[in-house]
Every structure is written in C-alpha cells, then in structure tokens.
Write an enzyme that holds these catalytic residues in place. Structure first.
Site, short mmCIF file in Angstrom:
data_model
loop_
_atom_site.label_atom_id
_atom_site.label_comp_id
_atom_site.label_asym_id
_atom_site.label_seq_id
_atom_site.Cartn_x
_atom_site.Cartn_y
_atom_site.Cartn_z
N HIS A 131 77.53 23.19 11.47
CA HIS A 131 76.70 23.87 10.47
C HIS A 131 75.94 22.85 9.63
O HIS A 131 76.48 21.83 9.23
CB HIS A 131 77.56 24.73 9.55
N CYS A 149 71.43 23.76 12.73
CA CYS A 149 70.30 24.61 12.34
C CYS A 149 69.30 23.80 11.51
O CYS A 149 69.64 22.81 10.87
CB CYS A 149 70.79 25.80 11.54
#
Length: 193
Positions: free
Chosen positions: A115, A173
């Site tokens: 993440h 991301c």
C-alpha cells in the site's frame, strides 16, 4: 436547525478521523507483528549448522497469509515484512508476494506489492541505482533499481515472465497522495546484483 446540522457534521468528521486513526494503528500493529515473525524466521534459519536440515529454494513452500521474509530498503531506512499473497488481509501485514510470481533464484519475475499509504509510503523517493534486499529463509538477495514506470491501475502487463532474467518488481498505487482508489500504479524494476 443549522446548529444541529453543523454539530452532526462535526461529530461525523470526528468519527471519520477516529476511525482512520484506528485503521492506521491497526495496520501498523499487524506490520510490526509480521516483521517480528519474519525476523525470528530468518534468525532461526541462520542459526542452523551445516549438519542440520536447512531450508532450500526447493523446500521453501510458503502458504498464503504466512510471513515469509523481510524486504530491506536501505535508502528509506525500511525493514518490511514480506507476506505470501496480495489480498487485503495480507497487505495489511506488510509487503505482499504475488503468489504466481517467482522467488529469488528461480530466474523469473518476482512481484512484491504494498500500500502507498503504509509500507510503500516513500517508494517515490527511491532512485535508479538504489538497492533493495529480499531476505528469505534460504538466503539474502540484493537487487539494484534500474527503471520505474507509471501505468493504469488495470494494466496487468507489468506482471509477466522475465525468464531467464531475474527481475524484482515492486508495485504500489499512484499518485502517492491520492485520496481513495488511485487510478494508476507506480512500478519499480530491479535486477539482481
């Protein structure tokens, strides 16, 4: 009426902030626990003598959700647990190893995901030439960053065989500061030193 509505918005905002703080704390606790588990695993394997059965690439058969090693990123001062799998539960514990990708010494693509707001928060600070080390029960493997790219979130072409060349691919991301589901992915490629 307006005062009541304002009060409700303030309460709702406070609950949201509190919930976000709890989620961050919970994720940090899971990562710390997984890192301790990974450190113990690596330390235990290093303590074996030549006469004892040692973990080899051939005997290394991780199970989804299991902590399998440590990702060292010296340029960021980071030591992150590697967990087998990339579903939300596994990524909450640390860096996820994409299960259908290779492991070091298998001479193919190794994919690790994390993440952007937890384990790979500072991934954008890495530069070409920086090193990352994957430490597993059967050895420690250092890779030099050679390239980065930004792709669409649904672009799966970055996960592919690189055989016979061993390439470590880190994904997260992008943009890093985006709120919500990010529309892009930041990809970093490194080759074995």
């Amino acid at each position: 009426m307006l005062k009541k509505l304002s009060f409700l918005f303030i309460v709702f905002g406070a609950v949201l902030v509190g919930w976000s703080g709890f989620e961050i704390w919970q994720s940090k606790q899971a990562q710390e626990s997984a890192l301790k588990e990974a450190q113990a695993l690596v330390k235990q394997e290093q303590a074996f003598t030549a006469a004892e059965e040692k973990v080899t690439l051939e005997s290394f058969q991780p199970v989804k959700g299991e902590t399998i090693g440590i990702l060292h990123i010296p340029a960021l001062g980071a030591e992150l647990p590697i967990v087998e799998g990339t579903n939300p539960d596994e990524l909450a514990k640390g860096v996820g190893h994409y299960a259908s990708s290779a492991f070091p010494k298998q001479h193919d693509q190794i994919v690790l995901s994390g993440h952007r707001d937890t384990v790979f928060r500072k991934m954008g600070d890495l530069k070409i030439g920086d090193t990352v080390t994957v430490e597993l029960p059967y050895g420690s493997f250092t890779y030099i960053i050679e390239n980065t790219e930004i792709v669409d979130a649904d672009d799966t072409t970055v996960i592919r065989s690189t055989a016979p060349e061993e390439v470590l691919t880190l994904t997260t991301c992008y943009p890093f500061s985006y709120v919500g589901n990010a529309p892009k992915r930041y990809i970093l490629y490194a080759k074995r030193n």
